[in-house]
Scaffold this motif. Structure first.
Motif, PDB file in Angstrom:
ATOM      1  N   LYS A 159      47.829  57.506  43.749  1.00  0.00           N
ATOM      2  CA  LYS A 159      47.243  56.631  42.725  1.00  0.00           C
ATOM      3  C   LYS A 159      45.757  56.405  42.990  1.00  0.00           C
ATOM      4  N   LYS A 160      45.387  56.218  44.269  1.00  0.00           N
ATOM      5  CA  LYS A 160      43.969  56.035  44.610  1.00  0.00           C
ATOM      6  C   LYS A 160      43.165  57.281  44.270  1.00  0.00           C
ATOM      7  N   GLU A 161      43.670  58.460  44.659  1.00  0.00           N
ATOM      8  CA  GLU A 161      42.957  59.710  44.393  1.00  0.00           C
ATOM      9  C   GLU A 161      42.864  59.981  42.898  1.00  0.00           C
ATOM     10  N   THR A 162      43.914  59.661  42.157  1.00  0.00           N
ATOM     11  CA  THR A 162      43.887  59.854  40.711  1.00  0.00           C
ATOM     12  C   THR A 162      42.830  58.954  40.077  1.00  0.00           C
ATOM     13  N   ALA A 163      42.695  57.726  40.553  1.00  0.00           N
ATOM     14  CA  ALA A 163      41.674  56.814  40.029  1.00  0.00           C
ATOM     15  C   ALA A 163      40.270  57.335  40.335  1.00  0.00           C
ATOM     16  N   VAL A 164      40.084  57.889  41.536  1.00  0.00           N
ATOM     17  CA  VAL A 164      38.777  58.452  41.908  1.00  0.00           C
ATOM     18  C   VAL A 164      38.449  59.664  41.029  1.00  0.00           C
ATOM     19  N   ILE A 165      39.421  60.538  40.829  1.00  0.00           N
ATOM     20  CA  ILE A 165      39.207  61.735  40.006  1.00  0.00           C
ATOM     21  C   ILE A 165      38.944  61.341  38.548  1.00  0.00           C
ATOM     22  N   LYS A 166      39.650  60.330  38.060  1.00  0.00           N
ATOM     23  CA  LYS A 166      39.444  59.846  36.691  1.00  0.00           C
ATOM     24  C   LYS A 166      38.032  59.294  36.522  1.00  0.00           C
ATOM     25  N   GLU A 167      37.541  58.591  37.532  1.00  0.00           N
ATOM     26  CA  GLU A 167      36.180  58.043  37.485  1.00  0.00           C
ATOM     27  C   GLU A 167      35.143  59.169  37.508  1.00  0.00           C
ATOM     28  N   LYS A 168      35.394  60.228  38.281  1.00  0.00           N
ATOM     29  CA  LYS A 168      34.464  61.372  38.316  1.00  0.00           C
ATOM     30  C   LYS A 168      34.447  62.103  36.975  1.00  0.00           C
ATOM     31  N   ALA A 169      35.578  62.127  36.277  1.00  0.00           N
ATOM     32  CA  ALA A 169      35.650  62.802  34.972  1.00  0.00           C
ATOM     33  C   ALA A 169      34.902  62.027  33.896  1.00  0.00           C
ATOM     34  N   ARG A 170      34.595  60.772  34.153  1.00  0.00           N
ATOM     35  CA  ARG A 170      33.877  59.933  33.189  1.00  0.00           C
ATOM     36  C   ARG A 170      32.498  60.506  32.866  1.00  0.00           C
ATOM     37  N   LYS A 171      31.911  61.290  33.783  1.00  0.00           N
ATOM     38  CA  LYS A 171      30.600  61.902  33.539  1.00  0.00           C
ATOM     39  C   LYS A 171      30.656  62.863  32.354  1.00  0.00           C
ATOM     40  N   ILE A 172      31.806  63.525  32.174  1.00  0.00           N
ATOM     41  CA  ILE A 172      31.960  64.466  31.062  1.00  0.00           C
ATOM     42  C   ILE A 172      32.395  63.729  29.797  1.00  0.00           C
ATOM     43  N   TYR A 173      33.498  62.987  29.932  1.00  0.00           N
ATOM     44  CA  TYR A 173      34.022  62.217  28.803  1.00  0.00           C
ATOM     45  C   TYR A 173      34.970  61.164  29.364  1.00  0.00           C
ATOM     46  N   PRO A 174      34.925  59.931  28.877  1.00  0.00           N
ATOM     47  CA  PRO A 174      35.814  58.899  29.425  1.00  0.00           C
ATOM     48  C   PRO A 174      37.266  59.102  28.967  1.00  0.00           C
ATOM     49  N   ILE A 175      38.140  59.391  29.919  1.00  0.00           N
ATOM     50  CA  ILE A 175      39.560  59.521  29.595  1.00  0.00           C
ATOM     51  C   ILE A 175      40.247  58.193  29.922  1.00  0.00           C
ATOM     52  N   ASP A 176      41.283  57.877  29.158  1.00  0.00           N
ATOM     53  CA  ASP A 176      41.950  56.594  29.320  1.00  0.00           C
ATOM     54  C   ASP A 176      43.080  56.652  30.340  1.00  0.00           C
ATOM     55  N   LYS A 177      43.844  57.721  30.320  1.00  0.00           N
ATOM     56  CA  LYS A 177      45.004  57.811  31.208  1.00  0.00           C
ATOM     57  C   LYS A 177      45.024  59.156  31.917  1.00  0.00           C
ATOM     58  N   LEU A 178      45.379  59.119  33.196  1.00  0.00           N
ATOM     59  CA  LEU A 178      45.519  60.329  34.002  1.00  0.00           C
ATOM     60  C   LEU A 178      46.709  60.118  34.934  1.00  0.00           C
ATOM     61  N   TYR A 179      47.718  60.958  34.795  1.00  0.00           N
ATOM     62  CA  TYR A 179      48.938  60.832  35.606  1.00  0.00           C
ATOM     63  C   TYR A 179      49.259  62.155  36.279  1.00  0.00           C
ATOM     64  N   ILE A 180      49.673  62.067  37.541  1.00  0.00           N
ATOM     65  CA  ILE A 180      50.287  63.223  38.188  1.00  0.00           C
ATOM     66  C   ILE A 180      51.748  63.170  37.772  1.00  0.00           C
ATOM     67  N   TRP A 181      52.125  64.039  36.848  1.00  0.00           N
ATOM     68  CA  TRP A 181      53.438  63.999  36.236  1.00  0.00           C
ATOM     69  C   TRP A 181      54.500  64.512  37.204  1.00  0.00           C
ATOM     70  N   LYS A 182      54.280  65.692  37.766  1.00  0.00           N
ATOM     71  CA  LYS A 182      55.237  66.297  38.691  1.00  0.00           C
ATOM     72  C   LYS A 182      54.491  66.924  39.860  1.00  0.00           C
ATOM     73  N   LEU A 183      55.045  66.767  41.042  1.00  0.00           N
ATOM     74  CA  LEU A 183      54.451  67.328  42.254  1.00  0.00           C
ATOM     75  C   LEU A 183      55.603  67.840  43.115  1.00  0.00           C
ATOM     76  N   SER A 184      55.545  69.113  43.505  1.00  0.00           N
ATOM     77  CA  SER A 184      56.655  69.658  44.293  1.00  0.00           C
ATOM     78  C   SER A 184      56.162  70.716  45.260  1.00  0.00           C
ATOM     79  N   ILE A 185      56.944  70.903  46.329  1.00  0.00           N
ATOM     80  CA  ILE A 185      56.697  71.975  47.288  1.00  0.00           C
ATOM     81  C   ILE A 185      57.509  73.174  46.834  1.00  0.00           C
ATOM     82  N   ILE A 186      56.860  74.306  46.737  1.00  0.00           N
ATOM     83  CA  ILE A 186      57.556  75.527  46.300  1.00  0.00           C
ATOM     84  C   ILE A 186      58.070  76.291  47.496  1.00  0.00           C
TER      85      ILE A 186
END
Length: 186
Positions: A159-186
């Protein structure tokens, strides 16, 4: 003529624990003939069972039993994901939304598959969408490369890293929501 009787073993219940956080968490029980039969089995548990927070019901964690200790199975997280209905509910009113799936090796050289979704209330054009996708993909790849696979299953860290990445994306365009939907080890 007499029928031959088959001698059957009786199945037993084996407790499964996961080493998450400071103390082991009991995930449940698995049925098997012997303790070695439960190796490699998968168990899906709601994250609120682990964190004792009812707000984490929407998050599911898939564990794989990797070893045994006495009569207990020890499991490690293998995948974590939000329920599809939760993601759909969160982004259904937004005008612009995109999904991206990436694969990358983690710091401990395990192949990770990550699916994330982002959305904005206002509509943006293709060039902005393309720039956002490229920017977010690069940042998420760097996040995966710099983190061990066990740390990726810590919800607070993601959640912390997603918030940091969302803030960095604000330079291009402000996005409202960013979720890591699925994460798995293959």
């Amino acid at each position: 003529m007499a029928k031959a009787k088959l001698k059957r073993k009786k199945k037993k219940w084996f407790e499964v624990k996961a080493n998450i956080g400071p103390k082991p968490v009991v995930l449940g029980e698995v049925l098997g003939y012997e303790i070695k039969d439960i190796l490699g089995r998968r168990i899906i548990s709601s994250y609120d069972h682990i964190s004792n927070n009812p707000k984490d019901q929407k998050t599911k964690v898939e564990f794989m039993i990797v070893e045994t200790k006495g009569t207990d199975g020890i499991a490690e997280p293998h995948a974590i994901y939000y329920q599809d209905s939760f993601i759909g509910q969160k982004i259904k009113r937004d005008k612009s939304r995109s999904i991206l799936v990436i694969r990358e090796k983690s710091k401990d050289n395990k192949e990770i598959k990550l699916k994330f979704v982002f959305s904005a209330k206002s509509k943006f054009n293709r060039s902005i969408n393309s720039a956002l996708l490229k920017h977010l993909e690069n940042h998420f790849k760097e996040f995966i490369k710099s983190t061990n696979s066990k740390n990726l299953f810590n919800i607070e860290l993601t959640k912390k890293e997603t918030a940091v990445i969302k803030e960095k994306a604000r330079k291009i365009y402000p996005i409202d929501k960013l979720y890591i939907w699925k994460l798995s080890i293959i």
